[in-house]
Design a protein around this motif. Structure first.
Motif, PDB file in Angstrom:
ATOM      1  N   LYS A 275      -0.786  16.471   7.748  1.00  0.00           N
ATOM      2  CA  LYS A 275      -1.916  15.788   7.104  1.00  0.00           C
ATOM      3  C   LYS A 275      -2.851  15.321   8.201  1.00  0.00           C
ATOM      4  O   LYS A 275      -2.421  14.612   9.115  1.00  0.00           O
ATOM      5  CB  LYS A 275      -1.423  14.609   6.255  1.00  0.00           C
ATOM      6  CG  LYS A 275      -2.530  13.932   5.459  1.00  0.00           C
ATOM      7  CD  LYS A 275      -1.970  12.947   4.442  1.00  0.00           C
ATOM      8  CE  LYS A 275      -1.361  11.740   5.089  1.00  0.00           C
ATOM      9  NZ  LYS A 275      -0.916  10.720   4.120  1.00  0.00           N
TER      10      LYS A 275
ATOM     11  N   VAL B  48       3.902   9.918   5.024  1.00  0.00           N
ATOM     12  CA  VAL B  48       2.948   9.112   5.801  1.00  0.00           C
ATOM     13  C   VAL B  48       3.058   9.489   7.277  1.00  0.00           C
ATOM     14  O   VAL B  48       4.049  10.077   7.725  1.00  0.00           O
ATOM     15  CB  VAL B  48       3.209   7.603   5.621  1.00  0.00           C
ATOM     16  CG1 VAL B  48       2.930   7.189   4.195  1.00  0.00           C
ATOM     17  CG2 VAL B  48       4.647   7.237   6.015  1.00  0.00           C
ATOM     18  N   HIS B  49       2.031   9.123   8.034  1.00  0.00           N
ATOM     19  CA  HIS B  49       2.042   9.401   9.474  1.00  0.00           C
ATOM     20  C   HIS B  49       3.057   8.511  10.193  1.00  0.00           C
ATOM     21  O   HIS B  49       3.446   7.444   9.688  1.00  0.00           O
ATOM     22  CB  HIS B  49       0.657   9.194  10.069  1.00  0.00           C
ATOM     23  CG  HIS B  49      -0.313  10.277   9.689  1.00  0.00           C
ATOM     24  ND1 HIS B  49      -1.638  10.032   9.383  1.00  0.00           N
ATOM     25  CD2 HIS B  49      -0.153  11.630   9.563  1.00  0.00           C
ATOM     26  CE1 HIS B  49      -2.254  11.173   9.096  1.00  0.00           C
ATOM     27  NE2 HIS B  49      -1.361  12.143   9.186  1.00  0.00           N
TER      28      HIS B  49
ATOM     29  N   GLU C  89       2.404   4.658  10.729  1.00  0.00           N
ATOM     30  CA  GLU C  89       1.991   3.842   9.583  1.00  0.00           C
ATOM     31  C   GLU C  89       3.050   3.918   8.480  1.00  0.00           C
ATOM     32  O   GLU C  89       3.963   4.739   8.510  1.00  0.00           O
ATOM     33  CB  GLU C  89       0.651   4.339   9.032  1.00  0.00           C
ATOM     34  CG  GLU C  89       0.704   5.755   8.467  1.00  0.00           C
ATOM     35  CD  GLU C  89      -0.645   6.281   8.000  1.00  0.00           C
ATOM     36  OE1 GLU C  89      -1.672   5.803   8.517  1.00  0.00           O
ATOM     37  OE2 GLU C  89      -0.657   7.161   7.131  1.00  0.00           O
ATOM     38  N   GLY C  90       2.913   3.023   7.515  1.00  0.00           N
ATOM     39  CA  GLY C  90       3.715   3.123   6.297  1.00  0.00           C
ATOM     40  C   GLY C  90       5.163   2.734   6.405  1.00  0.00           C
ATOM     41  O   GLY C  90       5.990   3.173   5.594  1.00  0.00           O
TER      42      GLY C  90
ATOM     43  N   THR D 107       3.853  14.544   8.949  1.00  0.00           N
ATOM     44  CA  THR D 107       4.081  13.403   8.062  1.00  0.00           C
ATOM     45  C   THR D 107       5.582  13.161   7.906  1.00  0.00           C
ATOM     46  O   THR D 107       6.405  14.053   8.117  1.00  0.00           O
ATOM     47  CB  THR D 107       3.444  13.619   6.674  1.00  0.00           C
ATOM     48  OG1 THR D 107       3.975  14.816   6.089  1.00  0.00           O
ATOM     49  CG2 THR D 107       1.936  13.721   6.791  1.00  0.00           C
TER      50      THR D 107
ATOM     51  N   GLN E 125       0.815  -1.221   0.000  1.00  0.00           N
ATOM     52  CA  GLN E 125       0.000   0.000   0.000  1.00  0.00           C
ATOM     53  C   GLN E 125       0.848   1.271   0.000  1.00  0.00           C
ATOM     54  O   GLN E 125       0.547   2.236   0.709  1.00  0.00           O
ATOM     55  CB  GLN E 125      -0.968  -0.015   1.185  1.00  0.00           C
ATOM     56  CG  GLN E 125      -1.921  -1.197   1.160  1.00  0.00           C
ATOM     57  CD  GLN E 125      -2.907  -1.205   2.317  1.00  0.00           C
ATOM     58  OE1 GLN E 125      -2.822  -0.408   3.236  1.00  0.00           O
ATOM     59  NE2 GLN E 125      -3.869  -2.110   2.253  1.00  0.00           N
ATOM     60  N   ILE E 126       1.886   1.265  -0.811  1.00  0.00           N
ATOM     61  CA  ILE E 126       2.694   2.473  -0.989  1.00  0.00           C
ATOM     62  C   ILE E 126       1.957   3.376  -1.973  1.00  0.00           C
ATOM     63  O   ILE E 126       1.873   3.068  -3.159  1.00  0.00           O
ATOM     64  CB  ILE E 126       4.102   2.138  -1.518  1.00  0.00           C
ATOM     65  CG1 ILE E 126       4.778   1.084  -0.643  1.00  0.00           C
ATOM     66  CG2 ILE E 126       4.942   3.409  -1.626  1.00  0.00           C
ATOM     67  CD1 ILE E 126       5.064   1.508   0.764  1.00  0.00           C
ATOM     68  N   LYS E 127       1.432   4.469  -1.484  1.00  0.00           N
ATOM     69  CA  LYS E 127       0.677   5.395  -2.337  1.00  0.00           C
ATOM     70  C   LYS E 127       1.571   6.458  -2.956  1.00  0.00           C
ATOM     71  O   LYS E 127       1.269   7.013  -4.002  1.00  0.00           O
ATOM     72  CB  LYS E 127      -0.421   6.084  -1.520  1.00  0.00           C
ATOM     73  CG  LYS E 127      -1.370   5.140  -0.805  1.00  0.00           C
ATOM     74  CD  LYS E 127      -2.130   4.257  -1.772  1.00  0.00           C
ATOM     75  CE  LYS E 127      -3.132   3.363  -1.030  1.00  0.00           C
ATOM     76  NZ  LYS E 127      -3.793   2.398  -1.944  1.00  0.00           N
ATOM     77  N   ASN E 128       2.668   6.767  -2.262  1.00  0.00           N
ATOM     78  CA  ASN E 128       3.599   7.792  -2.737  1.00  0.00           C
ATOM     79  C   ASN E 128       5.006   7.344  -2.340  1.00  0.00           C
ATOM     80  O   ASN E 128       5.389   7.433  -1.177  1.00  0.00           O
ATOM     81  CB  ASN E 128       3.262   9.146  -2.108  1.00  0.00           C
ATOM     82  CG  ASN E 128       4.075  10.279  -2.717  1.00  0.00           C
ATOM     83  OD1 ASN E 128       4.652  10.134  -3.787  1.00  0.00           O
ATOM     84  ND2 ASN E 128       4.131  11.404  -2.028  1.00  0.00           N
TER      85      ASN E 128
ATOM     86  N   ASN F  73       8.883  10.851   5.740  1.00  0.00           N
ATOM     87  CA  ASN F  73       9.409   9.969   4.697  1.00  0.00           C
ATOM     88  C   ASN F  73      10.102   8.804   5.401  1.00  0.00           C
ATOM     89  O   ASN F  73      10.964   9.022   6.263  1.00  0.00           O
ATOM     90  CB  ASN F  73      10.435  10.688   3.823  1.00  0.00           C
ATOM     91  CG  ASN F  73       9.813  11.778   2.973  1.00  0.00           C
ATOM     92  OD1 ASN F  73       8.601  11.831   2.799  1.00  0.00           O
ATOM     93  ND2 ASN F  73      10.650  12.653   2.439  1.00  0.00           N
TER      94      ASN F  73
ATOM     95  N   ASN G 268       8.728   5.275   1.476  1.00  0.00           N
ATOM     96  CA  ASN G 268       7.315   5.644   1.541  1.00  0.00           C
ATOM     97  C   ASN G 268       7.265   7.106   1.958  1.00  0.00           C
ATOM     98  O   ASN G 268       7.789   7.476   3.015  1.00  0.00           O
ATOM     99  CB  ASN G 268       6.571   4.767   2.556  1.00  0.00           C
ATOM    100  CG  ASN G 268       5.074   4.747   2.328  1.00  0.00           C
ATOM    101  OD1 ASN G 268       4.563   5.413   1.426  1.00  0.00           O
ATOM    102  ND2 ASN G 268       4.342   3.998   3.141  1.00  0.00           N
TER     103      ASN G 268
END
Length: 589
Positions: free
Chosen positions: A530, A560-561, A564-565, A535, A257-260, A537, A557
């Motif tokens: 966010k 992200v918070h 998470e991620g 957030t 679930q890597i969105k960015n 990296n 990633n």
């Protein structure tokens, strides 16, 4: 009065005739190739009204992986049927028998056709070699078995390869007055843009026949086959990508679930890209409407503690890390109690393994006091500043870049920041103005694994003619400038391995992988909020196997918070996939 009205109407009529004649002259003589503000080619449209065609090959070159597998287009042997067959008595039973289908299926597909069709479209019926031979032996007008070029349904490494579009202005800007076929595609981003001069079409291959106003054959039923005069074209760009590893990487990035963000996998021996994945996905309908067209692996990112590798290299060379020296890792970079991390008193090696901010902030300030340029110099030695993609002379182009979209990295934004203890401390832990690309980080890991041998990264091996012979080959090239010594590289190798084997190390999760890993984690504040929260990296960069390095891998990633991620699971799964891939290759050999 009556005579005056006649004169007025006569004048209006003459003016009208002049306007009509002028418009006719514009259409027939002046603006034949660029009519109206939309630049309509009237000659092309006129021909299109009198002909029907089936394009077999759009004429643009293709991209191949390292073993020659197509990455953008594939050639599919198909059955082409022309609509004038509806008006003829043709041996449909023989054709159907030759390919093993019912004749009703062929007639049904032709029933509503106004243009030539590939039987079975949009999923064309794939013919065998024997079926193609049987069809063409029949020599039926309007029935052909040919290899037609289709775009692949799933295009991987989409941002790396890039996109094309129709842009006559751009074609003219790049190639001057050179003539191109109507609707020629031009590269707009990625390798499509970098290698456009090699890929741009010499002309389409197509089957054409002339029709009258109702679509019936105008000059009989002979179909003409046209193709570019040079049989060696279109050219192919042979990349260094491994299609199997690329596909596995794409799936893993989405599974995690890597969105960015994404990953980069390098072959350390050849310093070539085996796989590169960038997210978000490319939106082909609106490619420039969001970040999807950008390759995040080639763009500046905030690296966080991955950058401590640079400070460590400088500290080793300047003797700032004797075994007896310890650091208070209960404190933050400003010497105050750290509310988040209580690592205790650590030496240099433990500080690197556990990623103690205080240690590297102190070391960076000491380095600054010796020379304000040391940190930047070591960032350059480890290939984090400047570009790392292959560049050089290619025919008439002196500074050809394989990855023209690549950003340069940096440490400080201005000279004053180098002199400020707070800015230097923040930079030491990969914050403030430090920016690097994931590709450059992967190259840093490969450089360390090779003992300080700093090379350019290649993603294209060669440009080839259709018969496979080379037009141009891209050989290995050294990156200019200084690099770290073999001694320093060896020390860094041990530090990177300690991150994994230390029971409190930030990479301890990788101890049970099929390959021994060495690497460094990073978590960087982005300064962007966010949903009311900071957030980050999140990075892990490393290489493997440790004893005999073959691969450098970076996973990241972005934005992200904090809770998470994490990218450790993605890194671990990619190592497993590479190990499985290698075992398969060994069995095949």
């Amino acid at each position: 009065m009556h005579r005056r009205r006649i004169k007025i109407w006569l004048a209006i009529a003459i003016i009208g005739m002049v306007i009509l004649v002028g418009r006719l002259a514009q259409i027939q003589l002046i603006s034949t190739e660029s009519f109206s503000k939309y630049g309509v080619n009237l000659l092309e449209k006129s021909v299109a009204q009198r002909t029907q065609e089936m394009v077999i090959d759009n004429g643009r070159g293709n991209f191949l992986d390292q073993s020659g597998e197509p990455l953008i287009y594939k050639k599919v042997p198909v059955l082409i049927l022309f609509p004038f067959l509806n008006h003829l008595d043709w041996p449909v039973e023989e054709v159907a028998a030759a390919i093993g289908v019912r004749d009703e299926a062929l007639l049904r597909s032709l029933n509503k056709a106004k243009n030539p069709i590939a039987f079975g479209s949009p999923k064309p019926f794939r013919l065998s070699e024997s079926q193609m031979e049987a069809i063409n032996k029949l020599k039926i007008p309007g029935v052909f078995a040919v290899e037609k070029k289709y775009p692949l349904s799933d295009i991987n490494a989409e941002q790396l390869i890039g996109i094309t579009g129709e842009n006559s202005t751009l074609l003219k800007d790049r190639y001057g007055e050179k003539e191109f076929a109507p609707r020629t595609l031009v590269g707009l981003s990625g390798l499509e843009k970098s290698f456009d001069e090699f890929l741009v079409g010499e002309g389409k291959s197509k089957l054409v026949y002339h029709v009258d106003g109702v679509g019936s054959p105008l000059f009989g039923i002979n179909v003409k086959y046209t193709e570019p005069a040079n049989p060696f074209y279109p050219l192919n760009v042979k990349t260094t990508l491994d299609k199997d590893l690329q596909e596995k990487a794409e799936k893993l990035v989405d599974q995690h679930q890597i969105k960015n963000g994404g990953l980069v996998l390098l072959d350390i021996e050849t310093n070539t890209v085996l796989a590169m994945v960038s997210r978000p996905h490319l939106n082909r309908s609106q490619p420039f409407g969001d970040k999807g067209v950008q390759n995040q692996m080639l763009k500046q990112q905030i690296p966080g503690s991955v950058f401590k590798t640079v400070v460590a290299a400088a500290a080793i060379d300047y003797g700032l890390q004797p075994p007896s020296r310890t650091f208070d890792c209960n404190q933050n970079i400003y010497g105050k109690e750290d509310p988040n991390y209580q690592h205790g008193i650590l030496d240099f090696t433990e500080s690197f393994a556990r990623s103690c901010n205080r240690t590297f902030a102190d070391l960076a300030k000491e380095l600054k006091d010796k020379d304000e340029g040391i940190i930047e110099a070591y960032a350059e030695k480890l290939s984090l500043t400047g570009k790392v993609g292959w560049t050089g002379s290619v025919f008439h182009t002196e500074d050809f870049e394989q990855m023209a979209d690549e950003d340069s990295g940096r440490v400080f934004h201005n000279e004053e920041a180098k002199k400020d203890d707070n800015y230097v401390a923040l930079s030491a832990i990969g914050q403030h103005e430090v920016r690097v690309t994931p590709l450059a980080v992967a190259n840093m890991m490969a450089t360390i694994a090779r003992g300080g041998d700093k090379q350019m990264v290649r993603v294209v091996e060669s440009v080839e003619y259709q018969n496979g012979s080379k037009v141009f080959g891209f050989n290995e090239k050294k990156l200019t400038g200084e690099t770290v010594s073999p001694f320093t590289a060896q020390k860094l190798q041990k530090l990177l391995r300690e991150v994994i084997v230390n029971e409190e190390g930030t990479g301890r999760w990788f101890q049970e992988l099929p390959y021994a890993v060495a690497g460094k984690s990073g978590t960087a504040e982005t300064g962007i909020m966010k949903e009311g929260e900071q957030t980050y990296n999140k990075w892990f960069a490393g290489y493997f196997p440790y004893e005999n390095p073959k691969y450098a891998l970076v996973t990241v990633n972005l934005g992200v918070h904090g809770d998470e991620g994490g990218v450790n699971p993605l890194f671990a799964d990619m190592v497993k996939e590479v190990s499985a891939h290698d075992k398969t290759e060994e069995k095949t050999d």
